[in-house]
Design a protein around this motif. Sequence first.
Motif, PDB file in Angstrom:
ATOM      1  N   ALA A 101       1.015  -1.192  -0.138  1.00  0.00           N
ATOM      2  CA  ALA A 101      -0.037   0.070  -0.031  1.00  0.00           C
ATOM      3  C   ALA A 101       0.949   1.037   0.110  1.00  0.00           C
ATOM      4  CB  ALA A 101      -0.962   0.153   1.032  1.00  0.00           C
ATOM      5  N   ALA A 102       1.906   1.165   0.635  1.00  0.00           N
ATOM      6  CA  ALA A 102       2.749   2.366   0.801  1.00  0.00           C
ATOM      7  C   ALA A 102       3.592   2.605  -0.742  1.00  0.00           C
ATOM      8  CB  ALA A 102       3.892   2.199   1.847  1.00  0.00           C
ATOM      9  N   GLY A 103       3.776   1.233  -1.168  1.00  0.00           N
ATOM     10  CA  GLY A 103       4.549   1.737  -2.514  1.00  0.00           C
ATOM     11  C   GLY A 103       3.718   2.119  -3.398  1.00  0.00           C
ATOM     12  N   ALA A 104       2.152   1.584  -3.294  1.00  0.00           N
ATOM     13  CA  ALA A 104       1.131   2.159  -4.264  1.00  0.00           C
ATOM     14  C   ALA A 104       1.110   3.720  -4.062  1.00  0.00           C
ATOM     15  CB  ALA A 104      -0.214   1.440  -4.011  1.00  0.00           C
ATOM     16  N   VAL A 105       0.970   4.127  -2.854  1.00  0.00           N
ATOM     17  CA  VAL A 105       0.615   5.502  -2.741  1.00  0.00           C
ATOM     18  C   VAL A 105       1.805   6.397  -3.327  1.00  0.00           C
ATOM     19  CG1 VAL A 105       0.376   7.520  -0.728  1.00  0.00           C
ATOM     20  CG2 VAL A 105      -0.896   5.103  -0.649  1.00  0.00           C
ATOM     21  N   VAL A 122      -4.886  11.996   8.732  1.00  0.00           N
ATOM     22  CA  VAL A 122      -3.168  12.190   9.545  1.00  0.00           C
ATOM     23  C   VAL A 122      -3.284  10.994  10.296  1.00  0.00           C
ATOM     24  CG1 VAL A 122      -3.299  14.831   8.966  1.00  0.00           C
ATOM     25  CG2 VAL A 122      -4.097  13.697  11.057  1.00  0.00           C
ATOM     26  N   GLY A 123      -1.815  10.630  10.759  1.00  0.00           N
ATOM     27  CA  GLY A 123      -1.255   9.661  11.508  1.00  0.00           C
ATOM     28  C   GLY A 123      -0.900  10.031  12.775  1.00  0.00           C
ATOM     29  N   SER A 124      -0.956  11.412  13.164  1.00  0.00           N
ATOM     30  CA  SER A 124      -0.619  11.983  14.288  1.00  0.00           C
ATOM     31  C   SER A 124      -1.039  13.616  14.504  1.00  0.00           C
ATOM     32  CB  SER A 124       0.958  12.210  14.602  1.00  0.00           C
ATOM     33  OG  SER A 124       1.508  13.380  13.681  1.00  0.00           O
ATOM     34  N   TRP A 125      -1.238  13.995  15.863  1.00  0.00           N
ATOM     35  CA  TRP A 125      -1.763  15.164  16.198  1.00  0.00           C
ATOM     36  C   TRP A 125      -0.794  16.238  15.557  1.00  0.00           C
ATOM     37  CZ3 TRP A 125      -3.381  15.562  21.896  1.00  0.00           C
ATOM     38  CH2 TRP A 125      -4.162  14.633  22.454  1.00  0.00           C
ATOM     39  N   SER A 126       0.538  16.133  15.515  1.00  0.00           N
ATOM     40  CA  SER A 126       1.658  16.977  15.337  1.00  0.00           C
ATOM     41  C   SER A 126       1.443  17.362  13.735  1.00  0.00           C
ATOM     42  CB  SER A 126       2.815  16.705  15.790  1.00  0.00           C
ATOM     43  OG  SER A 126       3.216  15.631  15.229  1.00  0.00           O
ATOM     44  N   THR A 127       0.936  16.428  12.866  1.00  0.00           N
ATOM     45  CA  THR A 127       1.002  16.545  11.504  1.00  0.00           C
ATOM     46  C   THR A 127      -0.100  17.710  11.294  1.00  0.00           C
ATOM     47  OG1 THR A 127       1.296  14.090  11.175  1.00  0.00           O
ATOM     48  CG2 THR A 127       0.546  15.414   9.339  1.00  0.00           C
ATOM     49  N   LEU A 169      -0.098   2.962   8.116  1.00  0.00           N
ATOM     50  CA  LEU A 169       0.109   3.295   6.736  1.00  0.00           C
ATOM     51  C   LEU A 169       0.362   4.895   6.622  1.00  0.00           C
ATOM     52  CD1 LEU A 169       0.004   2.929   3.958  1.00  0.00           C
ATOM     53  CD2 LEU A 169      -2.102   3.118   3.662  1.00  0.00           C
ATOM     54  N   LEU A 170      -0.904   5.572   7.313  1.00  0.00           N
ATOM     55  CA  LEU A 170      -0.579   6.807   7.488  1.00  0.00           C
ATOM     56  C   LEU A 170       0.899   7.623   8.032  1.00  0.00           C
ATOM     57  CD1 LEU A 170      -4.131   7.965   8.642  1.00  0.00           C
ATOM     58  CD2 LEU A 170      -3.027   8.515   6.532  1.00  0.00           C
ATOM     59  N   ARG A 171       1.488   6.824   8.941  1.00  0.00           N
ATOM     60  CA  ARG A 171       2.457   7.444   9.734  1.00  0.00           C
ATOM     61  C   ARG A 171       3.817   6.984   8.728  1.00  0.00           C
ATOM     62  NH1 ARG A 171       0.716   5.336  15.627  1.00  0.00           N
ATOM     63  NH2 ARG A 171      -0.527   7.395  16.144  1.00  0.00           N
ATOM     64  N   MET A 214      -2.977  11.625   3.609  1.00  0.00           N
ATOM     65  CA  MET A 214      -3.563  11.036   2.739  1.00  0.00           C
ATOM     66  C   MET A 214      -4.964  11.772   2.442  1.00  0.00           C
ATOM     67  SD  MET A 214      -2.835   7.148   3.084  1.00  0.00           S
ATOM     68  CE  MET A 214      -3.742   6.350   1.637  1.00  0.00           C
ATOM     69  N   ALA A 215      -5.424  11.783   1.191  1.00  0.00           N
ATOM     70  CA  ALA A 215      -6.691  12.156   0.777  1.00  0.00           C
ATOM     71  C   ALA A 215      -7.589  10.919   0.720  1.00  0.00           C
ATOM     72  CB  ALA A 215      -6.498  12.887  -0.459  1.00  0.00           C
ATOM     73  N   VAL A 216      -8.482  11.138   1.762  1.00  0.00           N
ATOM     74  CA  VAL A 216      -9.198   9.768   1.907  1.00  0.00           C
ATOM     75  C   VAL A 216     -10.872  10.127   1.793  1.00  0.00           C
ATOM     76  CG1 VAL A 216      -9.874   7.898   3.189  1.00  0.00           C
ATOM     77  CG2 VAL A 216      -7.424   8.778   3.130  1.00  0.00           C
ATOM     78  N   SER A 217     -11.399   9.298   1.194  1.00  0.00           N
ATOM     79  CA  SER A 217     -12.828   9.218   1.029  1.00  0.00           C
ATOM     80  C   SER A 217     -13.659   7.983   1.399  1.00  0.00           C
ATOM     81  CB  SER A 217     -13.502  10.010  -0.089  1.00  0.00           C
ATOM     82  OG  SER A 217     -14.960  10.047  -0.200  1.00  0.00           O
ATOM     83  N   SER A 218     -14.621   7.872   1.489  1.00  0.00           N
ATOM     84  CA  SER A 218     -15.380   6.622   1.692  1.00  0.00           C
ATOM     85  C   SER A 218     -15.352   5.751   0.549  1.00  0.00           C
ATOM     86  CB  SER A 218     -16.996   6.691   1.937  1.00  0.00           C
ATOM     87  OG  SER A 218     -17.573   7.484   1.025  1.00  0.00           O
ATOM     88  N   ALA A 219     -15.122   4.429   0.538  1.00  0.00           N
ATOM     89  CA  ALA A 219     -14.842   3.588  -0.400  1.00  0.00           C
ATOM     90  C   ALA A 219     -15.834   2.996  -1.028  1.00  0.00           C
ATOM     91  CB  ALA A 219     -13.758   2.468   0.004  1.00  0.00           C
ATOM     92  N   ASN A 220     -16.390   3.809  -1.951  1.00  0.00           N
ATOM     93  CA  ASN A 220     -17.813   3.465  -2.436  1.00  0.00           C
ATOM     94  C   ASN A 220     -18.102   4.356  -3.849  1.00  0.00           C
ATOM     95  OD1 ASN A 220     -18.514   5.676  -0.508  1.00  0.00           O
ATOM     96  ND2 ASN A 220     -20.179   5.623  -1.751  1.00  0.00           N
TER      97      ASN A 220
END
Length: 216
Positions: A20-24, A69-74, A132-134, A139-145
């Motif tokens: 997944a990281a490679g794909a992103v 995001v994967g953390s508050w600080s981001t 994955l986020l960390r 990442m731009a993310v929307s519901s998977a539909n």
Amino acid sequence: MSAVYDCSKRDSRADGLAAAAGAVRSSRLVVMPTDTVYGIGADAFDSGAVQALLRAKNRGPDMPVGVLVGSWSTVDGLVLGVPPQARALIEAFWPGDLSIVLPHAPSLRWDLGQSRGTVMLRMPLHPVALELLRDVGPMAVSSANVSGRPPASTAQDAQEQLGESVAVYLDGGSSGDPVPSTMVDLTGSDPVILREGAVSTAAVAEVLGVPAETLV
């Protein structure tokens, strides 16, 4: 051809997260479990990948994509400023199912749709998503539909709708009832709940110290 990884198994999860990281990083799309519903995601700073995400959902730029995001600080590097109300909500509900809308930093070169200078941010409470986020960053993310169809609560649901438009599917099991996140807009003079979801209006009001009726 899309690849599906069972994240309930340690080896498969590690392979899936690496894929997944490679794909992103290669401007492709991934589907991942979150604490609300499954999400389809791309590098938030890759406008071509975000456009591919919108095409996969059959959705236009008039409905901008949120950012996980994967953390508050981001958050500090993504927005114009983090007001005290936003800090209070982050401390109370992140990681979790509350999305916060803030003015984004004008220096950022991204295209999330017709966002009018704002961005919707959330830190999900799911170990696969967080890992994955960390690794790859926001990442731009929307519901998977596909737009107009029910949000996916399993990786299989997402694959049936999105098919080969997604490079990697991370299967984290069922997300349960497809309850979306609650969305709080902090771009104006007063906070406004744009959508009540998993976090109640009363809970948001308590943290902000305002009457619940002023939020809707």
